[in-house]
Design a protein around this motif. Structure first.
Motif, PDB file in Angstrom:
ATOM      1  N   ARG A   1      69.582 -77.735  34.014  1.00  0.00           N
ATOM      2  CA  ARG A   1      68.397 -76.899  34.280  1.00  0.00           C
ATOM      3  C   ARG A   1      68.467 -76.295  35.675  1.00  0.00           C
ATOM      4  O   ARG A   1      68.070 -75.156  35.880  1.00  0.00           O
ATOM      5  CB  ARG A   1      67.123 -77.704  34.089  1.00  0.00           C
ATOM      6  N   ASN A   2      68.971 -77.060  36.634  1.00  0.00           N
ATOM      7  CA  ASN A   2      69.129 -76.511  37.989  1.00  0.00           C
ATOM      8  C   ASN A   2      70.117 -75.356  37.994  1.00  0.00           C
ATOM      9  O   ASN A   2      69.908 -74.360  38.692  1.00  0.00           O
ATOM     10  CB  ASN A   2      69.578 -77.608  38.959  1.00  0.00           C
ATOM     11  N   GLU A   3      71.196 -75.481  37.209  1.00  0.00           N
ATOM     12  CA  GLU A   3      72.158 -74.378  37.104  1.00  0.00           C
ATOM     13  C   GLU A   3      71.515 -73.169  36.454  1.00  0.00           C
ATOM     14  O   GLU A   3      71.723 -72.029  36.888  1.00  0.00           O
ATOM     15  CB  GLU A   3      73.379 -74.824  36.297  1.00  0.00           C
ATOM     16  N   GLU A   4      70.713 -73.411  35.418  1.00  0.00           N
ATOM     17  CA  GLU A   4      70.020 -72.307  34.752  1.00  0.00           C
ATOM     18  C   GLU A   4      69.044 -71.630  35.705  1.00  0.00           C
ATOM     19  O   GLU A   4      68.951 -70.397  35.756  1.00  0.00           O
ATOM     20  CB  GLU A   4      69.279 -72.825  33.518  1.00  0.00           C
ATOM     21  N   ILE A   5      68.328 -72.418  36.488  1.00  0.00           N
ATOM     22  CA  ILE A   5      67.394 -71.861  37.480  1.00  0.00           C
ATOM     23  C   ILE A   5      68.155 -71.029  38.503  1.00  0.00           C
ATOM     24  O   ILE A   5      67.723 -69.940  38.878  1.00  0.00           O
ATOM     25  CB  ILE A   5      66.587 -72.989  38.150  1.00  0.00           C
ATOM     26  N   ALA A   6      69.308 -71.518  38.933  1.00  0.00           N
ATOM     27  CA  ALA A   6      70.115 -70.768  39.906  1.00  0.00           C
ATOM     28  C   ALA A   6      70.567 -69.440  39.301  1.00  0.00           C
ATOM     29  O   ALA A   6      70.534 -68.398  39.969  1.00  0.00           O
ATOM     30  CB  ALA A   6      71.320 -71.597  40.341  1.00  0.00           C
ATOM     31  N   ARG A   7      70.990 -69.471  38.034  1.00  0.00           N
ATOM     32  CA  ARG A   7      71.401 -68.218  37.368  1.00  0.00           C
ATOM     33  C   ARG A   7      70.225 -67.259  37.256  1.00  0.00           C
ATOM     34  O   ARG A   7      70.363 -66.052  37.512  1.00  0.00           O
ATOM     35  CB  ARG A   7      71.972 -68.509  35.979  1.00  0.00           C
ATOM     36  N   LEU A   8      69.059 -67.779  36.877  1.00  0.00           N
ATOM     37  CA  LEU A   8      67.877 -66.931  36.753  1.00  0.00           C
ATOM     38  C   LEU A   8      67.455 -66.354  38.103  1.00  0.00           C
ATOM     39  O   LEU A   8      67.065 -65.183  38.184  1.00  0.00           O
ATOM     40  CB  LEU A   8      66.722 -67.716  36.129  1.00  0.00           C
ATOM     41  N   ARG A   9      67.549 -67.152  39.148  1.00  0.00           N
ATOM     42  CA  ARG A   9      67.219 -66.641  40.488  1.00  0.00           C
ATOM     43  C   ARG A   9      68.186 -65.543  40.894  1.00  0.00           C
ATOM     44  O   ARG A   9      67.786 -64.549  41.496  1.00  0.00           O
ATOM     45  CB  ARG A   9      67.247 -67.778  41.508  1.00  0.00           C
ATOM     46  N   HIS A  10      69.449 -65.730  40.562  1.00  0.00           N
ATOM     47  CA  HIS A  10      70.455 -64.709  40.888  1.00  0.00           C
ATOM     48  C   HIS A  10      70.143 -63.412  40.139  1.00  0.00           C
ATOM     49  O   HIS A  10      70.187 -62.326  40.723  1.00  0.00           O
ATOM     50  CB  HIS A  10      71.851 -65.222  40.524  1.00  0.00           C
ATOM     51  N   ARG A  11      69.805 -63.535  38.846  1.00  0.00           N
ATOM     52  CA  ARG A  11      69.434 -62.337  38.071  1.00  0.00           C
ATOM     53  C   ARG A  11      68.194 -61.683  38.649  1.00  0.00           C
ATOM     54  O   ARG A  11      68.108 -60.449  38.753  1.00  0.00           O
ATOM     55  CB  ARG A  11      69.189 -62.711  36.613  1.00  0.00           C
ATOM     56  N   LEU A  12      67.218 -62.483  39.040  1.00  0.00           N
ATOM     57  CA  LEU A  12      65.990 -61.952  39.633  1.00  0.00           C
ATOM     58  C   LEU A  12      66.285 -61.230  40.943  1.00  0.00           C
ATOM     59  O   LEU A  12      65.762 -60.135  41.186  1.00  0.00           O
ATOM     60  CB  LEU A  12      64.987 -63.085  39.865  1.00  0.00           C
ATOM     61  N   ASP A  13      67.145 -61.819  41.762  1.00  0.00           N
ATOM     62  CA  ASP A  13      67.529 -61.169  43.021  1.00  0.00           C
ATOM     63  C   ASP A  13      68.182 -59.819  42.765  1.00  0.00           C
ATOM     64  O   ASP A  13      67.883 -58.835  43.449  1.00  0.00           O
ATOM     65  CB  ASP A  13      68.473 -62.065  43.828  1.00  0.00           C
ATOM     66  N   ARG A  14      69.088 -59.779  41.769  1.00  0.00           N
ATOM     67  CA  ARG A  14      69.749 -58.499  41.446  1.00  0.00           C
ATOM     68  C   ARG A  14      68.735 -57.481  40.956  1.00  0.00           C
ATOM     69  O   ARG A  14      68.795 -56.308  41.331  1.00  0.00           O
ATOM     70  CB  ARG A  14      70.832 -58.718  40.384  1.00  0.00           C
ATOM     71  N   ARG A  15      67.796 -57.919  40.113  1.00  0.00           N
ATOM     72  CA  ARG A  15      66.786 -56.983  39.600  1.00  0.00           C
ATOM     73  C   ARG A  15      65.864 -56.503  40.715  1.00  0.00           C
ATOM     74  O   ARG A  15      65.494 -55.327  40.751  1.00  0.00           O
ATOM     75  CB  ARG A  15      65.984 -57.639  38.486  1.00  0.00           C
ATOM     76  N   GLU A  16      65.492 -57.402  41.615  1.00  0.00           N
ATOM     77  CA  GLU A  16      64.653 -56.988  42.743  1.00  0.00           C
ATOM     78  C   GLU A  16      65.386 -55.998  43.631  1.00  0.00           C
ATOM     79  O   GLU A  16      64.790 -55.037  44.125  1.00  0.00           O
ATOM     80  CB  GLU A  16      64.214 -58.214  43.552  1.00  0.00           C
ATOM     81  N   GLN A  17      66.675 -56.213  43.825  1.00  0.00           N
ATOM     82  CA  GLN A  17      67.471 -55.282  44.632  1.00  0.00           C
ATOM     83  C   GLN A  17      67.554 -53.924  43.938  1.00  0.00           C
ATOM     84  O   GLN A  17      67.391 -52.881  44.572  1.00  0.00           O
ATOM     85  CB  GLN A  17      68.875 -55.845  44.861  1.00  0.00           C
ATOM     86  N   ALA A  18      67.789 -53.931  42.619  1.00  0.00           N
ATOM     87  CA  ALA A  18      67.845 -52.672  41.871  1.00  0.00           C
ATOM     88  C   ALA A  18      66.495 -51.961  41.922  1.00  0.00           C
ATOM     89  O   ALA A  18      66.441 -50.735  42.077  1.00  0.00           O
ATOM     90  CB  ALA A  18      68.258 -52.940  40.420  1.00  0.00           C
ATOM     91  N   LEU A  19      65.424 -52.726  41.818  1.00  0.00           N
ATOM     92  CA  LEU A  19      64.084 -52.138  41.895  1.00  0.00           C
ATOM     93  C   LEU A  19      63.851 -51.515  43.262  1.00  0.00           C
ATOM     94  O   LEU A  19      63.314 -50.403  43.368  1.00  0.00           O
ATOM     95  CB  LEU A  19      63.031 -53.204  41.598  1.00  0.00           C
TER      96      LEU A  19
END
Length: 129
Positions: A53-71
Protein backbone atom coordinates in the motif's frame (compact mmCIF):
# COMPACT_ATOMS: atom_id res chain seq x y z
CA UNK A 1 13.85 -30.39 45.79
CA UNK A 2 13.42 -28.61 48.95
CA UNK A 3 16.25 -27.35 51.01
CA UNK A 4 16.24 -25.82 54.37
CA UNK A 5 18.04 -22.77 55.56
CA UNK A 6 18.20 -21.29 58.98
CA UNK A 7 17.99 -17.60 59.66
CA UNK A 8 20.97 -17.01 61.90
CA UNK A 9 19.18 -14.44 64.04
CA UNK A 10 15.95 -16.22 64.68
CA UNK A 11 16.87 -19.78 64.24
CA UNK A 12 13.78 -20.11 62.08
CA UNK A 13 13.93 -22.58 59.32
CA UNK A 14 12.86 -21.59 55.81
CA UNK A 15 12.06 -24.04 53.12
CA UNK A 16 13.37 -23.11 49.69
CA UNK A 17 10.98 -23.98 46.90
CA UNK A 18 12.56 -22.09 44.04
CA UNK A 19 12.69 -24.15 40.90
CA UNK A 20 10.43 -26.75 42.38
CA UNK A 21 7.26 -25.49 40.72
CA UNK A 22 5.48 -28.00 38.65
CA UNK A 23 6.28 -27.34 35.01
CA UNK A 24 3.52 -26.62 32.54
CA UNK A 25 2.68 -29.40 30.24
CA UNK A 26 4.54 -29.38 26.95
CA UNK A 27 1.34 -29.36 24.94
CA UNK A 28 0.52 -25.93 26.46
CA UNK A 29 3.95 -24.61 25.46
CA UNK A 30 3.58 -26.09 22.01
CA UNK A 31 0.17 -24.45 21.66
CA UNK A 32 1.58 -21.09 22.79
CA UNK A 33 4.55 -21.39 20.43
CA UNK A 34 2.17 -22.20 17.57
CA UNK A 35 0.07 -19.16 18.51
CA UNK A 36 3.18 -16.95 18.55
CA UNK A 37 4.21 -18.34 15.16
CA UNK A 38 0.70 -17.64 13.81
CA UNK A 39 0.81 -14.10 15.16
CA UNK A 40 4.28 -13.52 13.69
CA UNK A 41 3.06 -14.89 10.35
CA UNK A 42 0.02 -12.61 10.44
CA UNK A 43 2.24 -9.67 11.35
CA UNK A 44 4.56 -10.43 8.44
CA UNK A 45 1.56 -10.66 6.08
CA UNK A 46 0.19 -7.34 7.32
CA UNK A 47 3.62 -5.73 6.97
CA UNK A 48 3.77 -6.97 3.37
CA UNK A 49 0.29 -5.53 2.69
CA UNK A 50 1.36 -2.27 4.30
CA UNK A 51 4.51 -2.14 2.19
CA UNK A 52 2.40 -2.79 -0.93
CA UNK A 53 0.00 0.00 0.00
CA UNK A 54 2.89 2.36 0.71
CA UNK A 55 4.26 1.63 -2.77
CA UNK A 56 0.83 2.26 -4.26
CA UNK A 57 0.57 5.55 -2.35
CA UNK A 58 4.01 6.55 -3.63
CA UNK A 59 2.95 5.76 -7.21
CA UNK A 60 -0.28 7.73 -6.78
CA UNK A 61 1.60 10.69 -5.32
CA UNK A 62 3.99 10.60 -8.26
CA UNK A 63 1.05 10.58 -10.70
CA UNK A 64 -0.57 13.43 -8.78
CA UNK A 65 2.66 15.44 -8.89
CA UNK A 66 2.90 14.93 -12.66
CA UNK A 67 -0.74 15.96 -13.13
CA UNK A 68 -0.30 19.03 -10.95
CA UNK A 69 2.78 19.99 -12.96
CA UNK A 70 0.88 19.51 -16.23
CA UNK A 71 -2.00 21.57 -14.85
CA UNK A 72 0.38 24.35 -13.83
CA UNK A 73 1.89 24.32 -17.33
CA UNK A 74 -1.57 24.48 -18.91
CA UNK A 75 -2.55 27.34 -16.61
CA UNK A 76 0.59 29.21 -17.66
CA UNK A 77 -0.24 28.51 -21.33
CA UNK A 78 -3.79 29.73 -20.77
CA UNK A 79 -2.53 32.91 -19.13
CA UNK A 80 -0.16 33.54 -22.04
CA UNK A 81 -2.99 32.88 -24.53
CA UNK A 82 -5.25 35.33 -22.69
CA UNK A 83 -2.52 37.98 -22.80
CA UNK A 84 -2.03 37.31 -26.52
CA UNK A 85 -5.78 37.65 -27.05
CA UNK A 86 -5.87 40.94 -25.14
CA UNK A 87 -2.95 42.25 -27.21
CA UNK A 88 -4.64 41.14 -30.43
CA UNK A 89 -7.89 42.85 -29.40
CA UNK A 90 -6.03 46.08 -28.61
CA UNK A 91 -4.21 45.85 -31.94
CA UNK A 92 -7.52 45.23 -33.75
CA UNK A 93 -9.07 48.28 -32.08
CA UNK A 94 -6.07 50.40 -33.10
CA UNK A 95 -6.23 49.15 -36.69
CA UNK A 96 -9.98 49.75 -36.79
CA UNK A 97 -9.48 53.39 -35.69
CA UNK A 98 -6.70 53.85 -38.26
CA UNK A 99 -8.82 52.29 -41.01
CA UNK A 100 -11.74 54.59 -40.22
CA UNK A 101 -9.44 57.61 -40.23
CA UNK A 102 -7.98 56.56 -43.61
CA UNK A 103 -11.48 55.97 -45.03
CA UNK A 104 -12.50 59.45 -43.90
CA UNK A 105 -9.38 60.90 -45.52
CA UNK A 106 -10.00 58.97 -48.74
CA UNK A 107 -13.59 60.17 -48.74
CA UNK A 108 -12.55 63.80 -48.38
CA UNK A 109 -9.89 63.39 -51.10
CA UNK A 110 -12.42 61.80 -53.45
CA UNK A 111 -14.81 64.70 -52.79
CA UNK A 112 -12.05 67.17 -53.56
CA UNK A 113 -11.15 65.34 -56.78
CA UNK A 114 -14.78 65.34 -57.84
CA UNK A 115 -15.09 69.06 -57.17
CA UNK A 116 -11.95 69.70 -59.16
CA UNK A 117 -13.12 67.55 -62.04
CA UNK A 118 -16.52 69.20 -62.08
CA UNK A 119 -15.13 72.68 -62.55
CA UNK A 120 -14.30 73.78 -65.99
CA UNK A 121 -10.86 73.68 -67.51
CA UNK A 122 -10.66 77.42 -67.31
CA UNK A 123 -11.46 77.43 -63.58
CA UNK A 124 -8.78 74.90 -63.04
CA UNK A 125 -6.21 77.03 -64.84
CA UNK A 126 -7.17 79.99 -62.75
CA UNK A 127 -6.76 77.93 -59.64
CA UNK A 128 -3.28 76.98 -60.77
CA UNK A 129 -2.17 80.61 -61.15
Amino acid sequence: MASTETDPESETQFVRTTGLEEQRPTDERTRLRARVADLESELARKEAVLAERNEEIARLRHRLDRREQALAEREADLKAAREDLENAEEWAEFLDRELRAQRDRVGSLEARVESLESRSFLDRLRDLF
